[in-house]
Write a protein that holds these residues in place. Structure first.
Motif, PDB file in Angstrom:
ATOM      1  N   LEU A 292       4.744  71.288  -8.394  1.00  0.00           N
ATOM      2  CA  LEU A 292       3.563  71.765  -7.667  1.00  0.00           C
ATOM      3  C   LEU A 292       3.957  72.931  -6.762  1.00  0.00           C
ATOM      4  O   LEU A 292       5.020  72.909  -6.141  1.00  0.00           O
ATOM      5  CB  LEU A 292       3.009  70.597  -6.820  1.00  0.00           C
ATOM      6  CG  LEU A 292       1.855  70.891  -5.876  1.00  0.00           C
ATOM      7  CD1 LEU A 292       0.568  71.171  -6.661  1.00  0.00           C
ATOM      8  CD2 LEU A 292       1.631  69.708  -4.922  1.00  0.00           C
ATOM      9  N   GLY A 293       3.086  73.923  -6.639  1.00  0.00           N
ATOM     10  CA  GLY A 293       3.322  75.033  -5.701  1.00  0.00           C
ATOM     11  C   GLY A 293       4.459  75.920  -6.184  1.00  0.00           C
ATOM     12  O   GLY A 293       4.696  76.084  -7.382  1.00  0.00           O
ATOM     13  N   ASP A 294       5.189  76.492  -5.224  1.00  0.00           N
ATOM     14  CA  ASP A 294       6.261  77.437  -5.566  1.00  0.00           C
ATOM     15  C   ASP A 294       7.264  76.840  -6.546  1.00  0.00           C
ATOM     16  O   ASP A 294       7.844  77.560  -7.355  1.00  0.00           O
ATOM     17  CB  ASP A 294       7.013  77.862  -4.293  1.00  0.00           C
ATOM     18  CG  ASP A 294       6.311  79.010  -3.572  1.00  0.00           C
ATOM     19  OD1 ASP A 294       5.171  79.324  -3.943  1.00  0.00           O
ATOM     20  OD2 ASP A 294       6.908  79.572  -2.641  1.00  0.00           O
ATOM     21  N   ALA A 295       7.499  75.548  -6.478  1.00  0.00           N
ATOM     22  CA  ALA A 295       8.471  74.899  -7.372  1.00  0.00           C
ATOM     23  C   ALA A 295       8.080  75.119  -8.834  1.00  0.00           C
ATOM     24  O   ALA A 295       8.938  75.292  -9.695  1.00  0.00           O
ATOM     25  CB  ALA A 295       8.550  73.405  -7.073  1.00  0.00           C
ATOM     26  N   GLY A 296       6.788  75.158  -9.120  1.00  0.00           N
ATOM     27  CA  GLY A 296       6.323  75.248 -10.504  1.00  0.00           C
ATOM     28  C   GLY A 296       5.818  76.623 -10.891  1.00  0.00           C
ATOM     29  O   GLY A 296       5.900  77.020 -12.056  1.00  0.00           O
ATOM     30  N   TYR A 297       5.257  77.363  -9.907  1.00  0.00           N
ATOM     31  CA  TYR A 297       4.650  78.659 -10.250  1.00  0.00           C
ATOM     32  C   TYR A 297       4.674  79.596  -9.053  1.00  0.00           C
ATOM     33  O   TYR A 297       3.675  80.265  -8.746  1.00  0.00           O
ATOM     34  CB  TYR A 297       3.216  78.475 -10.786  1.00  0.00           C
ATOM     35  CG  TYR A 297       2.484  77.255 -10.242  1.00  0.00           C
ATOM     36  CD1 TYR A 297       1.831  77.297  -9.008  1.00  0.00           C
ATOM     37  CD2 TYR A 297       2.452  76.057 -10.952  1.00  0.00           C
ATOM     38  CE1 TYR A 297       1.157  76.184  -8.512  1.00  0.00           C
ATOM     39  CE2 TYR A 297       1.792  74.936 -10.460  1.00  0.00           C
ATOM     40  CZ  TYR A 297       1.149  75.007  -9.238  1.00  0.00           C
ATOM     41  OH  TYR A 297       0.496  73.903  -8.743  1.00  0.00           O
TER      42      TYR A 297
END
Ligand SMILES: Cc1cc2nc3c(=O)[nH]c(=O)nc-3n(C[C@H](O)[C@H](O)[C@H](O)COP(=O)(O)OP(=O)(O)OC[C@H]3O[C@@H](n4cnc5c(N)ncnc54)[C@H](O)[C@@H]3O)c2cc1C
Length: 401
Positions: A292-297
């Motif tokens: 979720l968020g920066d971790a994924g995109y």
């Protein structure tokens, strides 16, 4: 269907990271009664950072659904125009607030605080710890922590930012996913030597830039933002002194407020320093784990990373509720709804580094000319429409209230 269908009281969820995405998901999951634990490696909630903005009807709908729209407005920056200046401080280009600050703008730290305050009584926050190992089994995810005892959760969500450990553990090494965009960014609190009030200044030299902004609040302080063009650097992300040394070297001899800013950097105790980079993964979910968020995109500056993270949190929780906690169904829906939306926002952000710190004097003059044009009234409205386009490019289903 009755309301009880949406009750996630049986579901235990571990969220890694209490930045923006983590508390946002915690807040959304609480609406459906899930049992939420958030593990954050910092010793306390991290304040600081630049202002973040929200634009268009999707952000409004999500923040209203989360019940924080009014509070965000109550704590908004009311930022006025920002001005690109020459070395002697004389104005070169005026950037109107609707161009730079969206519909509503708030300091990143204030936003994180709002969501943390609303969840802290009903969510278990564990600071100063981190996931060490993660084993996905048919009955849950077995977690060991750096410090705390081992536990099992139904689902694990990696909301631990650009350098997500959850992503490394489940989806592979960071080098496969992080796209470095040739620049670094730093942010920290500094004295307001220019007497700015709800306005900002941007000064660029080839390959480096300093922006100072006072967002209301303390009249004696500004947020300083430093951007520089660089090859990929190797440094210890825990070593703040080393990061300060890099910045001091890269900004040595900078004109305008450079010397004052470097002095403030020495004293800064809230330094944010990172690559301007994006995250591109093949998939956002694997078994019982989702990103979720920066971790994924992660989209970096100008990509509405905060807005995407908040929408992602809303969708993920909403899909889990609709699916009655069945993660296979919910994760597939989350993946298909968010992926294209996030990609669109990433596209608009590719140019953040060169906007702040064009590589040559000629390019600086070219940027100034272009923004003078864009900042003119009809073009400013056009610019707003363009940025809103990616921020609204998602159709949200009606999630249970
Ligand atoms: C202090 C700070 C200042 C920032 N300032 C800016 C800025 O000035 N400009 C800008 O464009 N973006 C900034 N960002 C990034 C911005 O907040 C994000 O792009 C966006 O809000 C998406 O949020 P996120 O929660 O996904 O990521 P983040 O806000 O980066 O949050 C990730 C969280 O996970 C935590 N974490 C990391 N690793 C682990 C681990 N192994 N275990 C547990 N927790 C972990 C981090 O400490 C952090 O709290 C900043 C982030 C932080 C943390």
């Amino acid at each position: 269907m009755t309301n009880t269908t949406y009750d996630l009281g049986h579901l235990s969820v571990l969220i890694s990271g209490a930045g923006v995405a983590g508390p946002a998901l915690a807040l959304n999951l609480l609406r459906y009664g899930a049992r939420v634990t958030v593990v954050e490696k910092a010793p306390e909630l991290r304040g600081g950072g630049f202002a973040v903005d929200f634009r268009g009807h999707v952000h409004r709908e999500v923040l209203t659904g989360m019940g924080i729209w009014d509070e965000i407005h109550a704590r908004q920056t009311h930022m006025g125009r920002q001005i690109v200046v020459a070395a002697d401080g004389s104005p070169k280009v005026d950037l109107p607030s609707e161009m730079m600050s969206g519909d509503v703008e708030i300091l990143r730290g204030d936003l994180a605080h709002i969501m943390y305050e609303r969840t802290r009584d009903r969510v278990e926050y564990v600071f100063d710890d981190s996931i060490a190992t993660l084993t996905d089994t048919p009955h849950g995810v077995d977690i060991t922590f750096d410090r705390g005892p081992a536990r099992r959760f139904d689902l694990v969500i990696g909301a631990d930012g650009l350098h997500s450990r959850t992503r490394s553990l489940v989806f592979g090494d960071e080098s496969r996913h992080l796209r470095f965009l040739d620049h670094y960014v730093a942010g920290f609190d500094a004295p307001n030597g220019l007497g700015l009030h709800r306005t900002g200044r941007l000064y660029s030299e080839p390959g480096r830039a300093i922006a100072l902004g006072n967002y209301g609040g303390d009249p004696d302080r500004v947020v300083a933002l430093l951007v520089f063009r660089s090859e990929r650097l190797s440094y210890d992300r825990q070593d703040v002194a080393a990061q300060k040394r890099i910045l001091a070297e890269r900004f040595a001899g900078t004109g305008w407020e450079g010397p004052h800013v470097l002095k403030a950097l020495e004293a800064a105790d809230d330094l944010y320093f990172d690559a301007i980079a994006q995250i591109h993964v093949d998939r956002l979910t694997e078994g019982r784990v989702a990103l979720l968020g920066d971790a994924g995109y992660g989209a970096t500056m100008g990509g509405m990373g905060t807005g995407v993270a908040i929408v992602g949190a809303y969708v993920l929780a909403g899909e889990l509720a609709l699916a009655g906690g069945d993660h296979r169904t919910a994760f597939a829906a989350y993946e298909s709804r968010i992926r294209g939306f996030a990609k669109g926002c990433q596209k608009t952000a590719g140019n953040a580094g060169p906007f702040f710190a064009p590589p040559t004097e000629r390019r600086i003059r070219g940027r100034d000319r272009m923004y003078r044009l864009l900042a003119s009234r009809p073009m400013a409205a056009f610019f707003k429409r363009i940025t809103e386009k990616s921020a609204t490019n998602i159709r949200l289903p009606e999630y249970p209230a």
